[in-house]
Design a protein around this motif. Structure first.
Motif, PDB file in Angstrom:
ATOM      1  N   MET A   1       0.846  -1.198   0.000  1.00  0.00           N
ATOM      2  CA  MET A   1       0.000   0.000   0.000  1.00  0.00           C
ATOM      3  C   MET A   1       0.880   1.247   0.000  1.00  0.00           C
ATOM      4  N   VAL A   2       0.526   2.220  -0.813  1.00  0.00           N
ATOM      5  CA  VAL A   2       1.275   3.469  -0.898  1.00  0.00           C
ATOM      6  C   VAL A   2       0.711   4.469   0.093  1.00  0.00           C
ATOM      7  N   THR A   3       1.570   5.197   0.759  1.00  0.00           N
ATOM      8  CA  THR A   3       1.095   6.230   1.674  1.00  0.00           C
ATOM      9  C   THR A   3       1.493   7.592   1.134  1.00  0.00           C
ATOM     10  N   SER A   4       0.605   8.574   1.315  1.00  0.00           N
ATOM     11  CA  SER A   4       0.876   9.936   0.863  1.00  0.00           C
ATOM     12  C   SER A   4       0.162  10.900   1.785  1.00  0.00           C
ATOM     13  N   THR A   5       0.681  12.112   1.889  1.00  0.00           N
ATOM     14  CA  THR A   5      -0.043  13.185   2.543  1.00  0.00           C
ATOM     15  C   THR A   5      -0.580  14.101   1.452  1.00  0.00           C
ATOM     16  N   ASP A   6      -1.392  15.076   1.868  1.00  0.00           N
ATOM     17  CA  ASP A   6      -1.955  16.004   0.889  1.00  0.00           C
ATOM     18  C   ASP A   6      -1.064  17.224   0.665  1.00  0.00           C
ATOM     19  N   ALA A   7       0.100  17.239   1.299  1.00  0.00           N
ATOM     20  CA  ALA A   7       0.940  18.444   1.217  1.00  0.00           C
ATOM     21  C   ALA A   7       1.273  18.782  -0.231  1.00  0.00           C
ATOM     22  N   GLY A   8       1.642  17.768  -1.022  1.00  0.00           N
ATOM     23  CA  GLY A   8       2.004  18.045  -2.403  1.00  0.00           C
ATOM     24  C   GLY A   8       0.841  18.558  -3.217  1.00  0.00           C
ATOM     25  N   LEU A   9      -0.355  18.087  -2.935  1.00  0.00           N
ATOM     26  CA  LEU A   9      -1.529  18.524  -3.684  1.00  0.00           C
ATOM     27  C   LEU A   9      -1.914  19.954  -3.348  1.00  0.00           C
ATOM     28  N   ASP A  10      -1.526  20.426  -2.166  1.00  0.00           N
ATOM     29  CA  ASP A  10      -1.895  21.770  -1.745  1.00  0.00           C
ATOM     30  C   ASP A  10      -0.924  22.832  -2.245  1.00  0.00           C
ATOM     31  N   GLY A  11       0.185  22.406  -2.829  1.00  0.00           N
ATOM     32  CA  GLY A  11       1.182  23.355  -3.282  1.00  0.00           C
ATOM     33  C   GLY A  11       0.969  23.754  -4.731  1.00  0.00           C
ATOM     34  N   SER A  12       2.051  24.106  -5.380  1.00  0.00           N
ATOM     35  CA  SER A  12       1.997  24.551  -6.767  1.00  0.00           C
ATOM     36  C   SER A  12       1.529  23.422  -7.682  1.00  0.00           C
ATOM     37  N   PRO A  13       0.722  23.742  -8.700  1.00  0.00           N
ATOM     38  CA  PRO A  13       0.367  22.710  -9.681  1.00  0.00           C
ATOM     39  C   PRO A  13       1.545  22.369 -10.599  1.00  0.00           C
ATOM     40  N   TYR A  14       2.643  23.103 -10.492  1.00  0.00           N
ATOM     41  CA  TYR A  14       3.797  22.889 -11.353  1.00  0.00           C
ATOM     42  C   TYR A  14       5.003  22.526 -10.483  1.00  0.00           C
ATOM     43  N   GLN A  15       5.085  21.232 -10.166  1.00  0.00           N
ATOM     44  CA  GLN A  15       6.164  20.735  -9.314  1.00  0.00           C
ATOM     45  C   GLN A  15       7.202  19.949 -10.104  1.00  0.00           C
ATOM     46  N   GLN A 395      -5.386   6.069  -1.331  1.00  0.00           N
ATOM     47  CA  GLN A 395      -5.377   7.528  -1.250  1.00  0.00           C
ATOM     48  C   GLN A 395      -5.881   8.192  -2.523  1.00  0.00           C
ATOM     49  N   LEU A 396      -6.123   7.429  -3.577  1.00  0.00           N
ATOM     50  CA  LEU A 396      -6.697   8.022  -4.784  1.00  0.00           C
ATOM     51  C   LEU A 396      -8.070   8.628  -4.508  1.00  0.00           C
ATOM     52  N   ASP A 397      -8.727   8.175  -3.436  1.00  0.00           N
ATOM     53  CA  ASP A 397     -10.012   8.769  -3.055  1.00  0.00           C
ATOM     54  C   ASP A 397      -9.876  10.255  -2.757  1.00  0.00           C
ATOM     55  N   ARG A 398      -8.680  10.674  -2.345  1.00  0.00           N
ATOM     56  CA  ARG A 398      -8.476  12.096  -2.048  1.00  0.00           C
ATOM     57  C   ARG A 398      -8.576  12.938  -3.313  1.00  0.00           C
ATOM     58  N   LEU A 399      -8.177  12.360  -4.433  1.00  0.00           N
ATOM     59  CA  LEU A 399      -8.330  13.074  -5.701  1.00  0.00           C
ATOM     60  C   LEU A 399      -9.803  13.228  -6.058  1.00  0.00           C
ATOM     61  N   VAL A 400     -10.575  12.190  -5.773  1.00  0.00           N
ATOM     62  CA  VAL A 400     -12.017  12.250  -6.029  1.00  0.00           C
ATOM     63  C   VAL A 400     -12.650  13.332  -5.162  1.00  0.00           C
ATOM     64  N   ALA A 401     -12.264  13.385  -3.898  1.00  0.00           N
ATOM     65  CA  ALA A 401     -12.836  14.371  -2.977  1.00  0.00           C
ATOM     66  C   ALA A 401     -12.550  15.803  -3.426  1.00  0.00           C
ATOM     67  N   ARG A 402     -11.425  16.021  -4.075  1.00  0.00           N
ATOM     68  CA  ARG A 402     -11.076  17.355  -4.559  1.00  0.00           C
ATOM     69  C   ARG A 402     -11.714  17.668  -5.908  1.00  0.00           C
ATOM     70  N   GLY A 403     -12.363  16.695  -6.518  1.00  0.00           N
ATOM     71  CA  GLY A 403     -12.917  16.893  -7.846  1.00  0.00           C
ATOM     72  C   GLY A 403     -11.885  16.737  -8.941  1.00  0.00           C
ATOM     73  N   TRP A 404     -10.754  16.106  -8.618  1.00  0.00           N
ATOM     74  CA  TRP A 404      -9.669  15.958  -9.582  1.00  0.00           C
ATOM     75  C   TRP A 404      -9.671  14.580 -10.252  1.00  0.00           C
ATOM     76  N   ALA A 405     -10.536  13.684  -9.829  1.00  0.00           N
ATOM     77  CA  ALA A 405     -10.590  12.354 -10.428  1.00  0.00           C
ATOM     78  C   ALA A 405     -11.982  11.774 -10.261  1.00  0.00           C
ATOM     79  N   THR A 406     -12.309  10.828 -11.130  1.00  0.00           N
ATOM     80  CA  THR A 406     -13.551  10.072 -11.046  1.00  0.00           C
ATOM     81  C   THR A 406     -13.200   8.589 -11.058  1.00  0.00           C
ATOM     82  N   ASP A 407     -14.214   7.739 -11.124  1.00  0.00           N
ATOM     83  CA  ASP A 407     -14.019   6.294 -11.216  1.00  0.00           C
ATOM     84  C   ASP A 407     -13.122   5.773 -10.105  1.00  0.00           C
ATOM     85  N   GLY A 408     -13.407   6.223  -8.868  1.00  0.00           N
ATOM     86  CA  GLY A 408     -12.608   5.762  -7.741  1.00  0.00           C
ATOM     87  C   GLY A 408     -11.179   6.264  -7.762  1.00  0.00           C
ATOM     88  N   GLY A 409     -10.940   7.368  -8.451  1.00  0.00           N
ATOM     89  CA  GLY A 409      -9.603   7.943  -8.519  1.00  0.00           C
ATOM     90  C   GLY A 409      -8.780   7.436  -9.678  1.00  0.00           C
TER      91      GLY A 409
END
Length: 442
Positions: A1-15, A395-409
């Motif tokens: 299982m991969v672990t991630s925080t949301d810190a990267g998603l909250d920063g610049s869209p150009y990383q 954690q792909l569900d976090r993308l869905v919650a932000r409106g950045w992904a569908t189909d379960g992320g």
């Protein structure tokens, strides 16, 4: 299982542009060096990608952090082609006679920096020494406005090149200069006309947005100028300012830069959509009436890649490898000199690389799919790894919650696609991030 925080998603869209995983800055010296015969022994070799790297350009663009040398002396180019053939001989022997190539590309650098005769030699290395069928499989070659000349393009056409990609970056001379690429519009138009005259099936034009002084109006002028040629593909790149590049040596701090790049990206998506182009990824747009490349089946998630040349990478399922990597002028020359001085036997071994365990292999497979418009095929993932992607990447569900992904992320929305350069780094493993952080730019 991969672990991630949301810190990267909250920063610049150009990383970071994640065009390969893991990133080359995570590679380290392989000790002991594994023989290529052992590296490739368990890998399927019937449908490989062949990549030949030409590390020469007529100039070094201000934004470029690729492995390339500008204005190399002619004798070094000759020596490079001679050494490339020696490497090809050793690699062909290590791979064995059952090797087949389903795709090919010549990149760099600028392959058409070579003369027409030198390009013919490059093709001979690919066909005679390595056994690639050219013509016969899709082949992409990179070029530039200064080197897309009729004699060179005639060689590309004779060997069945199916795609020529030209880095224009901007059709406005003042913007090209601001990006560290001095060129003239008449030179660009002459090169595009020569490519069309050569009747290569696919013309791709690269453009950059986020250049200093660029506005929505000037961006529209570049888009319109590109569309006037009805290119089969366009690649649109947000400008990055990286260490040790020409632009990186200048002060570059703009509070509104992210917002500007995002606005120009959205403008381009709308403009190209209205012009009949289908978006394939954050960067790639293909004219809707242009079919996918015809040729043997190739799956970038699973099939391997054989890279030749001092700046090329090779991929197997479990090992990605290359030679040493550098950006600065002095260090690029040092790596190139080292490549040219090597005895032929050195090319029997992998030099620098990264071993991918089962977890990293799943992550790479996911990323190579997720950042495309069509997203992840859950059935293909299940067939490949024996479990659904959602179990490995909850954690792909976090993308869905932000409106950045569908189909379960598993498929990015337009908003998520625009943030591909943040989503990719967010899903990069802690181990790879640690290795990348330990790389000292040189």
């Amino acid at each position: 299982m991969v672990t991630s925080t949301d810190a990267g998603l909250d920063g610049s869209p150009y990383q970071q542009y994640l065009y390969a995983y893991p990133h080359k800055t995570s590679y380290r010296a392989l000790r002991p060096r594994p023989p290529l015969h052992d590296v490739w022994r368990e890998q399927s070799r019937e449908a490989l990608f062949l990549y030949l790297h030409v590390p020469f350009c007529e100039m070094r663009c201000g934004f470029c952090n690729l492995f390339t040398r500008a204005n190399a002396p002619a004798e070094q180019v000759t020596a490079y082609l001679r050494q490339l053939r020696r490497q090809a001989e050793q690699v062909a022997e290590a791979l064995g006679g059952s090797t087949g190539y389903a795709r090919a590309a010549f990149g760099g650098g600028t392959p058409t920096h070579l003369t027409a005769d030198e390009l013919t030699e490059l093709f001979d290395i690919a066909t005679t020494t390595l056994g690639a069928r050219l013509p016969g499989v899709p082949l992409s070659v990179e070029t530039s406005p200064a080197t897309a000349t009729p004699d060179r393009l005639a060689v590309l056409a004779a060997y069945g090149t199916t795609r020529v990609s030209i880095g224009v970056q901007s059709f406005l001379d003042v913007e090209a200069r601001a990006a560290g690429r001095p060129q003239r519009r008449d030179e660009v138009d002459a090169a595009l006309a020569a490519i069309r005259d050569a009747r290569v099936p696919v013309l791709n034009i690269d453009l950059i947005y986020g250049i200093d002084g660029q506005t929505a109006d000037t961006w529209r002028q570049s888009l319109d100028a590109a569309l006037a040629w009805r290119p089969e593909e366009l690649y649109l790149y947000p400008l990055y300012v990286r260490p040790l590049t020409g632009l990186g040596r200048r002060a570059h701090a703009r509070a509104d830069w992210d917002a500007q790049r995002l606005a120009l990206y959205r403008q381009a998506v709308e403009t190209l959509g209205a012009a009949g182009y289908r978006q394939e990824s954050m960067r790639q747009f293909r004219r809707a009436d242009v079919p996918a490349p015809d040729g043997p089946d190739y799956c970038c998630q699973d099939d391997g890649m054989v890279g030749l040349g001092c700046g090329a990478r090779s991929y197997t399922t479990a090992l990605h490898y290359s030679f040493d990597y550098a950006v600065s002028v002095s260090q690029v020359r040092a790596v190139l000199d080292d490549y040219l001085a090597r005895p032929a036997d050195d090319f029997r071994y992998a030099e620098f690389g990264y071993h991918l365990d089962g977890t990293e292999q799943r992550r790479r497979w996911l990323l190579k799919s997720l950042l495309r418009v069509d997203g992840v095929d859950p059935d293909a993932y299940l067939a490949r790894f024996g479990r659904p992607p959602g179990e490995d990447f909850p954690q792909l569900d976090r993308l869905v919650a932000r409106g950045w992904a569908t189909d379960g992320g598993l498929r990015l929305t337009p908003s998520g696609l625009a943030r591909s350069d943040a989503v990719g780094p967010w899903l990069t493993s802690a181990e790879v991030q640690h290795a990348m952080a330990g790389y000292v730019p040189r």
